[in-house]
Design an enzyme around this catalytic site. Sequence first.
Site, mmCIF file in Angstrom:
data_model
loop_
_atom_site.group_PDB
_atom_site.id
_atom_site.type_symbol
_atom_site.label_atom_id
_atom_site.label_comp_id
_atom_site.label_asym_id
_atom_site.label_seq_id
_atom_site.Cartn_x
_atom_site.Cartn_y
_atom_site.Cartn_z
ATOM 1 N N CYS A 101 0.834 -1.203 0.000
ATOM 2 C CA CYS A 101 0.000 0.000 0.000
ATOM 3 C C CYS A 101 0.871 1.257 0.000
ATOM 4 O O CYS A 101 1.847 1.345 0.746
ATOM 5 C CB CYS A 101 -0.908 -0.005 1.228
ATOM 6 S SG CYS A 101 -2.172 1.272 1.192
ATOM 7 N N MET B 52 -4.903 -3.953 -3.711
ATOM 8 C CA MET B 52 -6.169 -3.713 -4.396
ATOM 9 C C MET B 52 -6.248 -2.291 -4.933
ATOM 10 O O MET B 52 -7.138 -1.972 -5.727
ATOM 11 C CB MET B 52 -7.337 -3.993 -3.447
ATOM 12 C CG MET B 52 -7.400 -5.449 -2.989
ATOM 13 S SD MET B 52 -7.396 -6.641 -4.346
ATOM 14 C CE MET B 52 -9.018 -6.355 -5.023
ATOM 15 N N GLY B 53 -5.311 -1.444 -4.500
ATOM 16 C CA GLY B 53 -5.240 -0.092 -5.039
ATOM 17 C C GLY B 53 -4.266 0.037 -6.189
ATOM 18 O O GLY B 53 -4.047 1.138 -6.706
ATOM 19 N N GLY C 252 17.835 -6.283 18.850
ATOM 20 C CA GLY C 252 16.822 -7.324 18.944
ATOM 21 C C GLY C 252 16.710 -8.194 17.714
ATOM 22 O O GLY C 252 15.949 -9.165 17.712
#
Length: 537
Positions: A350, A433-434, A524
């Site tokens: 996105c 979907m865009g 981490g």
Amino acid sequence: MESTTKVKVNGFVESTSSSAAPAIQTKSTTGFDAELQDGLSCKELFQNGEGLTYNDFLILPGYIDFTAEEVDLSSPLTKSLTLRAPLVSSPMDTVTESEMAIAMALCGGIGIIHHNCTPEYQALEVHKVKKYKHGFMRDPSVMSPTNTVGDVLEARRKNGFTGYPVTENGKLGGKLLGMVTSRDIDFRENQPEVLLADIMTTELVTAPNGINLPTANAILEKSKKGKLPIVNQAGELVAMIARTDLKKARSYPNASKDSNKQLLVGAAIGTRSEDKARLALLVANGVDVIILDSSQGNSVYQVEMIKYIKETYPELQVIGGNVVTRAQAKNLIDAGVDGLRVGMGSGSICITQEVMACGCPQATAVYQVSTYARQFGVPVIADGGIQSIGHIVKAIALGASAVMMGSLLAGTSEAPGEYFFSDGVRLKKYRGMGSLEAMERGDAKGAAMSRYYHNEMDKMKVAQGVSGSIVDKGSVLRYLPYLECGLQHSCQDIGANSINKLRDMIYNGQLRFMKRTHSAQLEGNVHGLFSYEKRLF
């Protein structure tokens, strides 16, 4: 007399004493001591109004007095639907069709069928899921004595099985006369004109109407038959049970099922007037929950569609969205939604935040919306930005009831599309979907466009997503158990023996967080190695 002062430094409580004598500490049997709270509460984590993502913080460990296998992953999807695992597949045309939805439900989650297709195709995909695991089949396919072997062969090509009950009128509710099975039509492929009345099996094992499922399954198991017809006192067919379903129930005991023991499935629709006809088809095929699919759900179109659904299908569960603020959530909650989908521009494919300069960092959005929606008993689905088990846990630890996954499931064998190879790597296509590719799909009739308030007549379309590829992950039926096992172990480390307990710990202050600097994030992760292989399962 000794005096002690407590000073909070960087989220830690440090004790200083005026006496050199060592302080005597008592160990809490629950692991929760208000005087020994390290880190920050969830409210304190977000009190400065910063936009945080899942990688910007960690959850501090708690007290363990249970095994990981004891952790209950059940969590509400909507006001009336509860999942056995808080996992939802995204309604994207490269993620969820019937095969993915079936796998999701078998593993305790739910799949949402995309709507970038014709209404008839989407309804058929929903139908496939509802028929996969029947329990009591309330509308089985039925034959009549005048049907032929050719009719059975055609039904086998269409439905994938050969066993059919035969009634007087060829309908459910008719007097049961017999059964036709694969053994009855073996070697008759060249005799399609033979009537079922001449070859059907008439000596049947049946069960009375009103029998419970465990008892019916026991009869089926003892009979060694493939199917068990359920009849009323007049000998009329009212339901069926299949042996294959009994096997599936044993293999997937935590499957998400409705009151008829059929798999749960959802579907996405838009907010255009023509979506009402699509909705009617989906309801007719047994859809359990509807998601209103919009990149920005705070609109008059969605409010009107929510009200229409609640007036027309009052029992149907509706999830609204997407939203990222409390103000957006308020309008949809007031309209009557049963759940909210949270996220705008945080998905891996996105680009809404980049192109539209609109959105919200996902962790902040999930916390703000879920805190508000909790007051009204509306569950929240965290949609976007989920890249690992840790992100799933963090989303739930911020108040989400479930997470929606796209890229995490794309590339599996159950995702739509064909595999292809690039430089020797097995890949599968994954697109937003865009993306222009999704919006210009030939058979979609503008369904993906409506999510971004485009229509087929627009001369210019602004892409809010991209197309890419994902490395082959294998089957979801192996991948989801890995996610669920990891989620259980994470909850154990935190000290929560259930998903609901984890959410409760947010609001009573027992769940503690710590912000991470860039250096802490590097620490981490894997570091200091010349090379390594990262195998997750």
